[in-house]
Design an enzyme around this catalytic site. Sequence first.
Site, short mmCIF file in Angstrom:
data_model
loop_
_atom_site.label_atom_id
_atom_site.label_comp_id
_atom_site.label_asym_id
_atom_site.label_seq_id
_atom_site.Cartn_x
_atom_site.Cartn_y
_atom_site.Cartn_z
N MET F 1 0.77 -1.22 0.00
CA MET F 1 0.00 0.00 0.00
C MET F 1 0.80 1.28 0.00
O MET F 1 0.20 2.33 -0.11
CB MET F 1 -0.83 0.06 1.29
N PRO F 2 2.10 1.23 0.10
CA PRO F 2 2.74 2.50 0.45
C PRO F 2 2.28 3.69 -0.39
O PRO F 2 2.18 3.60 -1.61
CB PRO F 2 4.23 2.24 0.21
#
Lengths: 77, 77, 77, 77, 77, 77
Positions: F1-2
Amino acid sequence: MPIIEMHMLEGRSLEDKARLAEKVTSACCEALDCNASTVRILITEHKNGEFFVAGKAGRASDQAAAAQSSGEGAQPL
Amino acid sequence: MPIIEMHMLEGRSLEDKARLAEKVTSACCEALDCNASTVRILITEHKNGEFFVAGKAGRASDQAAAAQSSGEGAQPL
Amino acid sequence: MPIIEMHMLEGRSLEDKARLAEKVTSACCEALDCNASTVRILITEHKNGEFFVAGKAGRASDQAAAAQSSGEGAQPL
Amino acid sequence: MPIIEMHMLEGRSLEDKARLAEKVTSACCEALDCNASTVRILITEHKNGEFFVAGKAGRASDQAAAAQSSGEGAQPL
Amino acid sequence: MPIIEMHMLEGRSLEDKARLAEKVTSACCEALDCNASTVRILITEHKNGEFFVAGKAGRASDQAAAAQSSGEGAQPL
Amino acid sequence: MPIIEMHMLEGRSLEDKARLAEKVTSACCEALDCNASTVRILITEHKNGEFFVAGKAGRASDQAAAAQSSGEGAQPL
């Protein structure tokens, strides 16, 4: 209007943070000639393993930076 | 270590921003007893149509807020 | 209190942004049962070469994502 | 593409936050005519001593602001 | 100078985060030809109910996105 | 998800930024073992008078820091 996000390493007391907010708010009002009611401050604390300088965990590196800049010369950094 | 993001409406001079950064840095150092070299400040300016209070474009609303708080009573906001 | 930063690709009109702020503010008030005067919204626009998905400049990638999710199946993304 | 960071005082339930995200996502899609799959929301909660208005810890100040604006006149804040 | 804020779902080990910071710092230095000492990284972790894609809590949605993009065709996402 | 926000001084070419995004995305995928499609990067450029180290405008200070750390000793900062 200033909205200010401050990122810090965790470990400061509530009193530290309250004093910080008070002084930073005053600094904004003086510098920008604005009303304190328009100044909002958000503090986000980061754990030691969540802040990095030069790819190394922060506290040590940060102290190294401070040591350098208060070091043997006239380094204005 | 403080890293500080400041969001402001555009329109301040370079001198205003430099003075702001200087005063906020000093405020941090006093309140946190840290070295100035560890304080970083980022300013992001927003155009008038990019800041909203209560869903209305910011400058007018912000002035309303300031007017209120300096208004006819003892409102400490 | 919500303070909301919205990052978008540039290219929206002032009217789009005003309508966005109005609708998002209403959404906050409904969901959090808070007063609109406590909701502040900051919009930051990014140029096309300043937003990346999967390492590729954003607009194209974003459209691909949207196309996928509206695509031929029951993808709930 | 909107990427949205929401800063709030802590204390909301998971259901509150889920409802908030759902409503804000819908608001974005309506206002920007974009696909929901391109809307990302990040919530950061702040403790009471980490949010300040006019240099004072936030919850009390925020309520004062709300009280003012819902107050005795036609204040458009 | 790069100052980098990384938002991630919580659950990574200290080792993961240290490796991430090291690799991202190297990537910056290579791409920008800058000195590692000017690269600062802040990691903010979000709980599962604080990150949303398309209005849904993040981890599931994120995995759906990844599944799609590694899917059956030549999807360039 | 970063989701990654990068703050830089302005002046980089589109190619520099594209290469940066590509390398940082790869670094994330390697370190976190995640799919590139979940990595989003936002770049915000700041003018020279909008970034400050130790209360001084950034570029000069940043170069001083780099000079120090590559300097005549064994400073690993």
